[in-house]
Design a protein around this motif. Structure first.
Motif, PDB file in Angstrom:
ATOM      1  N   TYR A  56     -44.009  32.895  65.101  1.00 37.25           N
ATOM      2  CA  TYR A  56     -42.730  32.185  65.129  1.00 37.25           C
ATOM      3  C   TYR A  56     -41.603  33.209  65.102  1.00 37.25           C
ATOM      4  CZ  TYR A  56     -38.997  28.946  63.881  1.00 37.25           C
ATOM      5  OH  TYR A  56     -37.825  28.223  63.859  1.00 37.25           O
ATOM      6  N   GLN A  57     -40.616  33.032  66.022  1.00 33.44           N
ATOM      7  CA  GLN A  57     -39.585  34.065  66.181  1.00 33.44           C
ATOM      8  C   GLN A  57     -38.714  34.230  64.942  1.00 33.44           C
ATOM      9  OE1 GLN A  57     -39.748  31.212  67.889  1.00 33.44           O
ATOM     10  NE2 GLN A  57     -37.741  30.307  68.297  1.00 33.44           N
ATOM     11  N   ASN A  58     -38.599  33.181  64.132  1.00 36.02           N
ATOM     12  CA  ASN A  58     -37.805  33.267  62.908  1.00 36.02           C
ATOM     13  C   ASN A  58     -38.699  33.202  61.674  1.00 36.02           C
ATOM     14  OD1 ASN A  58     -35.273  33.346  64.299  1.00 36.02           O
ATOM     15  ND2 ASN A  58     -35.428  31.134  64.631  1.00 36.02           N
ATOM     16  N   GLY A  59     -39.887  33.762  61.800  1.00 36.43           N
ATOM     17  CA  GLY A  59     -40.848  33.711  60.708  1.00 36.43           C
ATOM     18  C   GLY A  59     -40.428  34.539  59.507  1.00 36.43           C
ATOM     19  N   VAL A  60     -41.136  34.328  58.408  1.00 34.52           N
ATOM     20  CA  VAL A  60     -40.836  35.028  57.157  1.00 34.52           C
ATOM     21  C   VAL A  60     -42.017  35.921  56.794  1.00 34.52           C
ATOM     22  CG1 VAL A  60     -39.277  33.266  56.287  1.00 34.52           C
ATOM     23  CG2 VAL A  60     -41.717  33.062  55.842  1.00 34.52           C
ATOM     24  N   PRO A  61     -41.784  36.993  56.035  1.00 32.00           N
ATOM     25  CA  PRO A  61     -42.888  37.877  55.645  1.00 32.00           C
ATOM     26  C   PRO A  61     -43.806  37.194  54.636  1.00 32.00           C
ATOM     27  CG  PRO A  61     -40.847  38.544  54.572  1.00 32.00           C
ATOM     28  CD  PRO A  61     -40.471  37.482  55.551  1.00 32.00           C
ATOM     29  N   THR A  62     -45.035  37.630  54.613  1.00 32.23           N
ATOM     30  CA  THR A  62     -45.992  37.130  53.621  1.00 32.23           C
ATOM     31  C   THR A  62     -45.762  37.843  52.290  1.00 32.23           C
ATOM     32  OG1 THR A  62     -47.583  38.784  54.362  1.00 32.23           O
ATOM     33  CG2 THR A  62     -47.735  36.606  55.350  1.00 32.23           C
ATOM     34  N   PRO A  63     -46.155  37.210  51.191  1.00 30.88           N
ATOM     35  CA  PRO A  63     -46.632  35.830  51.095  1.00 30.88           C
ATOM     36  C   PRO A  63     -45.466  34.842  51.153  1.00 30.88           C
ATOM     37  CG  PRO A  63     -46.542  36.804  48.914  1.00 30.88           C
ATOM     38  CD  PRO A  63     -46.158  37.893  49.868  1.00 30.88           C
ATOM     39  N   TYR A  64     -45.742  33.654  51.688  1.00 32.59           N
ATOM     40  CA  TYR A  64     -44.708  32.616  51.727  1.00 32.59           C
ATOM     41  C   TYR A  64     -45.363  31.250  51.518  1.00 32.59           C
ATOM     42  CZ  TYR A  64     -46.219  31.346  56.465  1.00 32.59           C
ATOM     43  OH  TYR A  64     -46.955  30.922  57.537  1.00 32.59           O
ATOM     44  N   VAL A  65     -44.545  30.289  51.103  1.00 34.25           N
ATOM     45  CA  VAL A  65     -45.011  28.913  50.916  1.00 34.25           C
ATOM     46  C   VAL A  65     -44.804  28.153  52.222  1.00 34.25           C
ATOM     47  CG1 VAL A  65     -44.723  26.769  49.624  1.00 34.25           C
ATOM     48  CG2 VAL A  65     -44.476  28.976  48.462  1.00 34.25           C
ATOM     49  N   CYS A  66     -45.864  27.501  52.711  1.00 36.74           N
ATOM     50  CA  CYS A  66     -45.810  26.742  53.967  1.00 36.74           C
ATOM     51  C   CYS A  66     -44.940  25.485  53.827  1.00 36.74           C
ATOM     52  CB  CYS A  66     -47.212  26.284  54.351  1.00 36.74           C
ATOM     53  SG  CYS A  66     -48.269  27.529  55.044  1.00 36.74           S
ATOM     54  N   GLY A  67     -44.682  24.884  54.967  1.00 33.04           N
ATOM     55  CA  GLY A  67     -44.060  23.561  54.991  1.00 33.04           C
ATOM     56  C   GLY A  67     -42.622  23.588  55.452  1.00 33.04           C
ATOM     57  N   SER A  68     -42.353  23.032  56.650  1.00 31.59           N
ATOM     58  CA  SER A  68     -41.018  23.114  57.232  1.00 31.59           C
ATOM     59  C   SER A  68     -40.117  21.937  56.885  1.00 31.59           C
ATOM     60  CB  SER A  68     -41.122  23.235  58.753  1.00 31.59           C
ATOM     61  OG  SER A  68     -41.937  22.208  59.302  1.00 31.59           O
ATOM     62  N   GLU A  69     -40.663  20.837  56.390  1.00 27.29           N
ATOM     63  CA  GLU A  69     -39.846  19.653  56.126  1.00 27.29           C
ATOM     64  C   GLU A  69     -40.377  18.938  54.880  1.00 27.29           C
ATOM     65  OE1 GLU A  69     -37.897  16.051  58.839  1.00 27.29           O
ATOM     66  OE2 GLU A  69     -39.579  17.225  59.585  1.00 27.29           O
ATOM     67  N   TYR A  70     -39.516  18.236  54.195  1.00 28.71           N
ATOM     68  CA  TYR A  70     -39.918  17.607  52.935  1.00 28.71           C
ATOM     69  C   TYR A  70     -39.240  16.246  52.768  1.00 28.71           C
ATOM     70  CZ  TYR A  70     -35.248  18.185  51.225  1.00 28.71           C
ATOM     71  OH  TYR A  70     -33.893  18.035  51.093  1.00 28.71           O
ATOM     72  N   ALA A  71     -39.784  15.477  51.836  1.00 33.70           N
ATOM     73  CA  ALA A  71     -39.121  14.281  51.317  1.00 33.70           C
ATOM     74  C   ALA A  71     -39.419  14.212  49.830  1.00 33.70           C
ATOM     75  CB  ALA A  71     -39.621  13.023  52.018  1.00 33.70           C
TER      76      ALA A  71
END
Length: 343
Positions: A56-71
């Protein structure tokens, strides 16, 4: 608290449920505005499996918490925000939603009506804001034909659901019987198959003239035929490239047929035209409150099966939105202690 963490970029199988500390401060993109949410459900999009591969072009370095959307439910909110503790909300975070608590961004958050479940709320903002803004940028008019690629996906099903609101006739492009069923369920007026002579079928459905607008989150090798599917003066909106490749355009095609090709990226537009994000957010929130949209959730998974949820997207077998239930029905949320203020 529980969270699904990726520690190495080896694909969905790297997503592991572990215990991590409570989130401190504010979301990196929130300019110091701390909006903390108890997550009930997390929505996944195409960016989630891409990030697990490091693509993903705007990815984040590891380690990271998954999940792009929430409720979920607001725990803490900035004093000048539109939200208060106890509000039911949903929104985009790009990463961090697959956890008991997540840091959110006020500009990318909407209130969820009581009539909408948290599972549906996790499928609301990203897909509907994208689809609404695509139709808005295309300046669609009542009575026009729109062609929707990837019509059984998250953005595609949202675009079909919005067709009635915009007063347009929607033709869906899908690749299987199951996806055709999903597209019809979400409001498609007609469905064509991407593995058949879909261009000829689209022309037949429009008296040989073609559609007014193409909404394309797929890209790839069908892009040229999408231009051919447009009538004189037609508009094509580039939403993304889930097909995996970025197409090129021979501008002579645009010249001779008076075509317009435009892309959409709301946050970039906000820098030049402040108020773009609020316009889109208000539109989606109002439609949800009025009961005029209903997100289509194709599959749900418990938090413990988040890796399988990511694989469903990576393998392109998912329909609609894939949602992970952080709090599953009949199960009490694990006690999450409050975060001391000022951290």
């Amino acid at each position: 608290m529980r969270a699904v963490v990726v520690e190495e970029l080896t694909g969905p199988q790297a997503a592991t449920l572990v215990e991590i500390p409570e989130p401190c401060g504010a979301h990196p993109r929130a300019e110091g505005q701390r909006l903390l949410v108890d997550v009930h459900a997390a929505g996944l999009s195409f960016i989630d499996p891409l990030q697990t591969w490091g693509k993903y072009q705007n990815g984040v370095p590891t380690p990271y918490v998954c999940g792009s959307e929430y409720a979920g439910v607001v725990v803490e909110a900035p004093a000048d925000a539109d939200f208060r503790p106890g509000d039911r909300v949903g929104g985009i975070v790009w990463h961090g939603a697959l956890a008991d608590r997540a840091l959110a961004l006020p500009e990318y958050t909407v209130k969820i009506p009581a009539s909408m479940s948290f599972v549906e709320g996790a499928a609301l903002y990203m897909n509907y804001s994208t689809a609404w803004y695509a139709l808005h940028r295309a300046q669609v008019q009542p009575g026009e034909y729109i062609l929707v690629h990837g019509a059984a996906g998250g953005v595609g099903t949202a675009a079909l659901d919005l067709a009635e609101t915009f007063g347009v006739k929607a033709i869906a492009v899908v690749s299987s019987d199951g996806k055709e069923e999903a597209a019809r369920r979400c409001g498609a007026d007609a469905v064509v198959r991407s593995d058949g002579s879909w261009l000829d079928e689209v022309r037949a459905l429009t008296d040989g003239r073609g559609v007014h607008v193409v909404i394309d989150p797929v890209g790839g090798d069908r892009f040229t035929d999408s231009l051919r599917a447009l009538r004189q003066g037609g508009r094509l909106v580039v939403v993304g490239f889930t097909g995996g490749s970025i197409p090129t355009v021979k501008v002579s095609r645009l010249l001779h047929r008076n075509l317009t090709v435009t892309g959409i990226t709301m946050d970039n537009m906000e820098t030049e035209y402040p108020g773009t994000l609020r316009m889109v957010r208000d539109a989606v929130e109002s439609l949800a409150a009025e009961g005029r949209i209903r997100p289509y959730v194709g599959a749900t998974f418990p938090l413990e099966q988040s890796a399988a949820a990511l694989r469903a997207l990576d393998d392109r077998v998912a329909h609609g939105k894939v949602v992970v239930e952080v709090v599953t029905p009949g199960r009490v949320r694990p006690e999450v202690p409050p975060v001391p203020r000022g951290q």
